[in-house]
Design a protein around this motif. Structure first.
Motif, PDB file in Angstrom:
ATOM      1  N   LEU A  32      10.082   8.798  36.375  1.00  0.00           N
ATOM      2  CA  LEU A  32      10.755   8.257  37.550  1.00  0.00           C
ATOM      3  C   LEU A  32      11.981   7.427  37.185  1.00  0.00           C
ATOM      4  N   GLY A  33      12.253   7.292  35.901  1.00  0.00           N
ATOM      5  CA  GLY A  33      13.447   6.572  35.467  1.00  0.00           C
ATOM      6  C   GLY A  33      13.254   5.088  35.240  1.00  0.00           C
ATOM      7  N   TYR A  34      11.994   4.638  35.166  1.00  0.00           N
ATOM      8  CA  TYR A  34      11.741   3.219  34.935  1.00  0.00           C
ATOM      9  C   TYR A  34      11.697   2.907  33.435  1.00  0.00           C
ATOM     10  N   VAL A  35      12.083   1.693  33.105  1.00  0.00           N
ATOM     11  CA  VAL A  35      11.977   1.200  31.737  1.00  0.00           C
ATOM     12  C   VAL A  35      10.510   1.166  31.324  1.00  0.00           C
ATOM     13  N   ASN A  36      10.228   1.579  30.084  1.00  0.00           N
ATOM     14  CA  ASN A  36       8.870   1.503  29.547  1.00  0.00           C
ATOM     15  C   ASN A  36       8.921   0.924  28.132  1.00  0.00           C
ATOM     16  N   ASP A  37       7.755   0.834  27.497  1.00  0.00           N
ATOM     17  CA  ASP A  37       7.688   0.219  26.171  1.00  0.00           C
ATOM     18  C   ASP A  37       8.491   0.989  25.131  1.00  0.00           C
ATOM     19  N   ARG A  38       8.544   2.301  25.274  1.00  0.00           N
ATOM     20  CA  ARG A  38       9.254   3.116  24.289  1.00  0.00           C
ATOM     21  C   ARG A  38      10.754   2.812  24.294  1.00  0.00           C
ATOM     22  N   TYR A  60      21.420   6.566  36.180  1.00  0.00           N
ATOM     23  CA  TYR A  60      21.889   7.170  37.431  1.00  0.00           C
ATOM     24  C   TYR A  60      21.688   6.260  38.632  1.00  0.00           C
ATOM     25  N   ILE A  61      22.612   6.378  39.597  1.00  0.00           N
ATOM     26  CA  ILE A  61      22.714   5.390  40.669  1.00  0.00           C
ATOM     27  C   ILE A  61      22.184   5.868  42.016  1.00  0.00           C
ATOM     28  N   THR A  62      22.022   7.176  42.212  1.00  0.00           N
ATOM     29  CA  THR A  62      21.488   7.732  43.459  1.00  0.00           C
ATOM     30  C   THR A  62      20.542   8.873  43.111  1.00  0.00           C
ATOM     31  N   PRO A  63      19.623   9.245  44.021  1.00  0.00           N
ATOM     32  CA  PRO A  63      18.678  10.325  43.700  1.00  0.00           C
ATOM     33  C   PRO A  63      19.356  11.626  43.294  1.00  0.00           C
ATOM     34  N   GLU A  64      20.402  12.032  44.026  1.00  0.00           N
ATOM     35  CA  GLU A  64      21.064  13.292  43.677  1.00  0.00           C
ATOM     36  C   GLU A  64      21.963  13.151  42.453  1.00  0.00           C
ATOM     37  N   GLY A  65      22.169  11.916  42.002  1.00  0.00           N
ATOM     38  CA  GLY A  65      22.989  11.676  40.827  1.00  0.00           C
ATOM     39  C   GLY A  65      22.252  11.792  39.518  1.00  0.00           C
ATOM     40  N   ARG A  70      13.563  12.435  32.605  1.00  0.00           N
ATOM     41  CA  ARG A  70      13.354  11.121  31.978  1.00  0.00           C
ATOM     42  C   ARG A  70      14.681  10.373  31.836  1.00  0.00           C
ATOM     43  N   HIS A  71      15.417  10.389  32.906  1.00  0.00           N
ATOM     44  CA  HIS A  71      16.752   9.804  32.962  1.00  0.00           C
ATOM     45  C   HIS A  71      16.636   8.402  33.558  1.00  0.00           C
ATOM     46  N   LEU A  72      17.087   7.400  32.850  1.00  0.00           N
ATOM     47  CA  LEU A  72      17.016   6.009  33.307  1.00  0.00           C
ATOM     48  C   LEU A  72      17.740   5.847  34.636  1.00  0.00           C
ATOM     49  N   SER A  73      17.163   5.019  35.519  1.00  0.00           N
ATOM     50  CA  SER A  73      17.717   4.886  36.876  1.00  0.00           C
ATOM     51  C   SER A  73      17.924   3.434  37.268  1.00  0.00           C
ATOM     52  N   VAL A  74      18.845   3.244  38.221  1.00  0.00           N
ATOM     53  CA  VAL A  74      19.057   1.959  38.876  1.00  0.00           C
ATOM     54  C   VAL A  74      19.321   2.216  40.361  1.00  0.00           C
ATOM     55  N   LYS A  75      18.628   3.205  40.924  1.00  0.00           N
ATOM     56  CA  LYS A  75      18.937   3.676  42.272  1.00  0.00           C
ATOM     57  C   LYS A  75      18.436   2.753  43.379  1.00  0.00           C
ATOM     58  N   ASP A  76      17.527   1.825  43.065  1.00  0.00           N
ATOM     59  CA  ASP A  76      17.112   0.845  44.075  1.00  0.00           C
ATOM     60  C   ASP A  76      16.614  -0.417  43.375  1.00  0.00           C
ATOM     61  N   ALA A 149      26.972   2.984  46.559  1.00  0.00           N
ATOM     62  CA  ALA A 149      25.901   3.040  45.563  1.00  0.00           C
ATOM     63  C   ALA A 149      26.361   2.466  44.225  1.00  0.00           C
ATOM     64  N   TYR A 150      27.614   2.689  43.847  1.00  0.00           N
ATOM     65  CA  TYR A 150      28.138   2.049  42.638  1.00  0.00           C
ATOM     66  C   TYR A 150      28.142   0.524  42.793  1.00  0.00           C
ATOM     67  N   TYR A 151      28.535   0.053  43.963  1.00  0.00           N
ATOM     68  CA  TYR A 151      28.502  -1.390  44.229  1.00  0.00           C
ATOM     69  C   TYR A 151      27.092  -1.940  44.039  1.00  0.00           C
ATOM     70  N   GLU A 152      26.113  -1.283  44.672  1.00  0.00           N
ATOM     71  CA  GLU A 152      24.738  -1.763  44.609  1.00  0.00           C
ATOM     72  C   GLU A 152      24.194  -1.691  43.181  1.00  0.00           C
ATOM     73  N   ALA A 153      24.521  -0.638  42.459  1.00  0.00           N
ATOM     74  CA  ALA A 153      24.055  -0.515  41.080  1.00  0.00           C
ATOM     75  C   ALA A 153      24.628  -1.626  40.204  1.00  0.00           C
ATOM     76  N   ALA A 154      25.909  -1.927  40.389  1.00  0.00           N
ATOM     77  CA  ALA A 154      26.533  -3.005  39.616  1.00  0.00           C
ATOM     78  C   ALA A 154      25.880  -4.350  39.943  1.00  0.00           C
TER      79      ALA A 154
END
Length: 242
Positions: A32-38, A60-65, A70-76, A149-154
């Motif tokens: 889901l793109g969350y940080v984990n121990d690895r 990635y900053i949005t779901p379609e982005g 296993r891609h790290l996310s900051v979508k919300d 979405a770029y604003y919110e991610a920043a």
């Protein structure tokens, strides 16, 4: 001649030397793109290596982005706490932290990602990883949504404790797709002025993080795709501050 071991000032951020860890894709987070121990352990080791700045991979900053599995996310906002741990562990091990913000545009293979979303782009062009299919052309409202979405991610990554932002604006991502006349075939303002999307994203980022927060803009200096692709000279003339 530059002395790589000497300190360097990047906006308000003072770096202990001039070595930077680049934002390489690692595919180490969860599905889901969350940080984990690895991924925490991976970047902790990077920070111990002596570089002044460790740049976390494309995030990635949005779901379609999303571009890859296993891609790290900051979508919300649910991603902030994990990213806070990541920024903290980098700092604790001796380096400043940056993170790269990313929208994949028409890169992803929809069958492999399996989230049911169609890849998007400035124009209806073949999907990079599934060229028999076409991506969806973004309309004006969707373009504005992605800029927000770029604003919110920043905002999120600054809240998480990262000390700089790196923007993925090259080698095929959405910002590059807008810059490229090979990929951007629009007839509206977003196509007539191919830099406009980049400028609006930068305006949004500055509103989110303030004037003294470092923003690093990573661009492909030359597309190597004649006749319409931009060249190094185009980059010098059109994209760099005068």
């Amino acid at each position: 001649m530059y002395k790589f071991a000497e300190p360097f000032q990047l906006g308000k951020l003072r770096l202990k030397n001039r070595f930077v860890v680049a934002p390489e894709m690692r595919s180490q987070c969860d599905d889901l793109g969350y940080v984990n121990d690895r991924i925490l352990a991976s970047y902790a080791e990077e920070a111990k290596g002596g570089s002044a700045l460790v740049t976390v991979q494309a995030t990635y900053i949005t779901p379609e982005g999303q571009g890859f599995r296993r891609h790290l996310s900051v979508k919300d906002d649910s991603y902030i706490s994990g990213l806070h741990e990541l920024a903290y562990i980098i700092k604790r091990n001796g380096a400043a932290s940056a993170i790269q913000l990313f929208h994949a545009g028409c890169i992803p293979n929809p069958a492999k990602l399996g989230h049911g979303l169609r890849p998007v782009g400035p124009s209806e062009i073949p999907i990079f990883t599934a060229p028999s299919e076409m991506c969806q052309e973004l309309d004006d409202d969707d373009i504005k949504r992605i800029i927000v979405a770029y604003y919110e991610a920043a905002r999120r990554v600054k809240e998480a404790g990262f000390e700089a932002i790196d923007i993925h604006a090259g080698h095929g991502g959405l910002i590059h797709q807008f810059l490229s006349r090979t990929l951007n075939k629009r007839s509206d303002k977003w196509g007539q002025e191919t830099e406009l999307f980049s400028l609006k994203v930068l305006e949004a980022l500055r509103k989110a993080v303030g004037d003294d927060y470092p923003i690093i803009w990573r661009i492909s200096a030359d597309e190597f795709s004649p006749p319409d692709g931009y060249t190094l000279q185009d980059t010098l003339d059109r994209f760099l501050p005068k």
